[in-house]
Design a protein around this motif. Structure first.
Motif, mmCIF file in Angstrom:
data_model
loop_
_atom_site.group_PDB
_atom_site.id
_atom_site.type_symbol
_atom_site.label_atom_id
_atom_site.label_comp_id
_atom_site.label_asym_id
_atom_site.label_seq_id
_atom_site.Cartn_x
_atom_site.Cartn_y
_atom_site.Cartn_z
ATOM 1 N N THR A 26 3.109 -3.337 12.018
ATOM 2 C CA THR A 26 3.669 -2.120 11.434
ATOM 3 C C THR A 26 4.229 -2.378 10.046
ATOM 4 O OG1 THR A 26 4.214 -1.336 13.646
ATOM 5 C CG2 THR A 26 5.310 -0.250 11.816
ATOM 6 N N LEU A 27 4.909 -3.503 9.868
ATOM 7 C CA LEU A 27 5.462 -3.833 8.546
ATOM 8 C C LEU A 27 4.345 -4.007 7.518
ATOM 9 C CD1 LEU A 27 8.319 -6.335 9.430
ATOM 10 C CD2 LEU A 27 8.553 -4.013 8.557
ATOM 11 N N PHE A 28 3.282 -4.689 7.897
ATOM 12 C CA PHE A 28 2.186 -4.925 6.960
ATOM 13 C C PHE A 28 1.482 -3.618 6.595
ATOM 14 C CE2 PHE A 28 -2.343 -6.037 6.244
ATOM 15 C CZ PHE A 28 -2.178 -6.683 5.027
ATOM 16 N N ILE A 29 1.147 -2.820 7.581
ATOM 17 C CA ILE A 29 0.459 -1.556 7.310
ATOM 18 C C ILE A 29 1.379 -0.599 6.563
ATOM 19 C CG2 ILE A 29 -0.548 0.484 8.402
ATOM 20 C CD1 ILE A 29 -1.697 -1.411 10.517
ATOM 21 N N GLY A 30 2.681 -0.579 6.907
ATOM 22 C CA GLY A 30 3.640 0.259 6.192
ATOM 23 C C GLY A 30 3.742 -0.135 4.726
ATOM 24 N N TRP A 31 3.755 -1.444 4.465
ATOM 25 C CA TRP A 31 3.817 -1.904 3.075
ATOM 26 C C TRP A 31 2.558 -1.487 2.319
ATOM 27 C CZ3 TRP A 31 0.672 -5.369 0.421
ATOM 28 C CH2 TRP A 31 1.092 -5.655 -0.874
ATOM 29 N N LEU A 32 1.400 -1.619 2.964
ATOM 30 C CA LEU A 32 0.150 -1.212 2.312
ATOM 31 C C LEU A 32 0.137 0.281 1.987
ATOM 32 C CD1 LEU A 32 -2.590 -3.164 4.305
ATOM 33 C CD2 LEU A 32 -1.853 -3.562 1.957
ATOM 34 N N VAL A 33 0.606 1.093 2.911
ATOM 35 C CA VAL A 33 0.630 2.546 2.682
ATOM 36 C C VAL A 33 1.620 2.890 1.572
ATOM 37 C CG1 VAL A 33 1.263 4.752 3.739
ATOM 38 C CG2 VAL A 33 -0.171 3.149 4.990
ATOM 39 N N TRP A 34 2.793 2.274 1.573
ATOM 40 C CA TRP A 34 3.803 2.535 0.537
ATOM 41 C C TRP A 34 3.285 2.119 -0.843
ATOM 42 C CZ3 TRP A 34 7.881 5.506 0.663
ATOM 43 C CH2 TRP A 34 8.834 5.410 -0.331
ATOM 44 N N TYR A 35 2.603 0.980 -0.904
ATOM 45 C CA TYR A 35 2.022 0.504 -2.157
ATOM 46 C C TYR A 35 0.941 1.467 -2.648
ATOM 47 C CZ TYR A 35 -0.570 -2.506 -5.358
ATOM 48 O OH TYR A 35 -1.218 -3.019 -6.445
ATOM 49 N N GLN A 36 0.088 1.907 -1.723
ATOM 50 C CA GLN A 36 -0.978 2.828 -2.091
ATOM 51 C C GLN A 36 -0.415 4.169 -2.539
ATOM 52 O OE1 GLN A 36 -4.140 1.949 -2.349
ATOM 53 N NE2 GLN A 36 -4.685 3.957 -3.127
ATOM 54 N N LEU A 37 0.665 4.616 -1.916
ATOM 55 C CA LEU A 37 1.311 5.864 -2.331
ATOM 56 C C LEU A 37 1.807 5.759 -3.762
ATOM 57 C CD1 LEU A 37 2.383 8.706 -1.597
ATOM 58 C CD2 LEU A 37 4.485 7.573 -0.876
ATOM 59 N N GLY A 38 2.397 4.625 -4.118
ATOM 60 C CA GLY A 38 2.848 4.426 -5.495
ATOM 61 C C GLY A 38 1.702 4.471 -6.489
ATOM 62 N N LYS A 39 0.578 3.836 -6.135
ATOM 63 C CA LYS A 39 -0.592 3.868 -7.019
ATOM 64 C C LYS A 39 -1.158 5.278 -7.123
ATOM 65 C CE LYS A 39 -3.569 0.672 -7.128
ATOM 66 N NZ LYS A 39 -4.623 -0.311 -6.864
ATOM 67 N N LEU A 40 -1.166 6.014 -6.020
ATOM 68 C CA LEU A 40 -1.695 7.372 -6.016
ATOM 69 C C LEU A 40 -0.816 8.310 -6.840
ATOM 70 C CD1 LEU A 40 -3.996 9.035 -4.741
ATOM 71 C CD2 LEU A 40 -2.416 9.597 -2.915
ATOM 72 N N LEU A 41 0.495 8.153 -6.739
ATOM 73 C CA LEU A 41 1.401 8.983 -7.549
ATOM 74 C C LEU A 41 1.246 8.666 -9.034
ATOM 75 C CD1 LEU A 41 4.643 9.034 -5.367
ATOM 76 C CD2 LEU A 41 3.025 10.895 -5.746
#
Length: 123
Positions: free
Chosen positions: A91-106
């Motif tokens: 969960t921590l790894f996938i959560g970090w990936l999603v949070w990182y991708q959200l930053g790139k998308l924004l």
């Protein structure tokens, strides 16, 4: 005699409900932040808007999904410790990936507008 405890069906449902509820709060907060940014076009970038009001619902999603995954493993007779040992790093790894991708998308949204993230365009 061996004692097999009752599978944690309640934890499974509660984890799913927490994840869905926090997901709805995350969606509403993200929409509000993007609309606020698009109206004001302030000097503050969209990627910097990933603050505490957006992180708290995201954390709730992560906790709910972690509990959901661990309860799912426990239903298949995994010990509680092992179930959380598997689901927490995942969960921590996938959560970090999603949070990182959200930053790139924004950031991409800020640079090119909504056309920059149009996935249906082949041009």
């Amino acid at each position: 005699m061996y004692y097999l405890h009752e599978p944690p069906y309640l934890l499974l449902v509660m984890g799913l409900l927490v994840g869905i509820t926090c997901g709805a709060a995350f969606e509403a907060t993200l929409k509000q932040k993007v609309q606020e940014w698009s109206k004001n076009r302030s000097s503050r970038s969209l990627a910097q808007m990933q603050g505490l009001p957006l992180f708290i619902p995201f954390l709730g999603i992560s906790v709910g999904i972690c509990v959901f995954l661990a309860a799912g493993l426990e239903i298949f007779s995994f010990p509680t410790f092992l179930a959380y040992t598997i689901s927490l790093p995942l969960t921590l790894f996938i959560g970090w990936l999603v949070w990182y991708q959200l930053g790139k998308l924004l950031g991409q949204l800020e640079r090119g507008g909504s056309k920059a993230i149009d996935l249906d365009a082949w041009e």
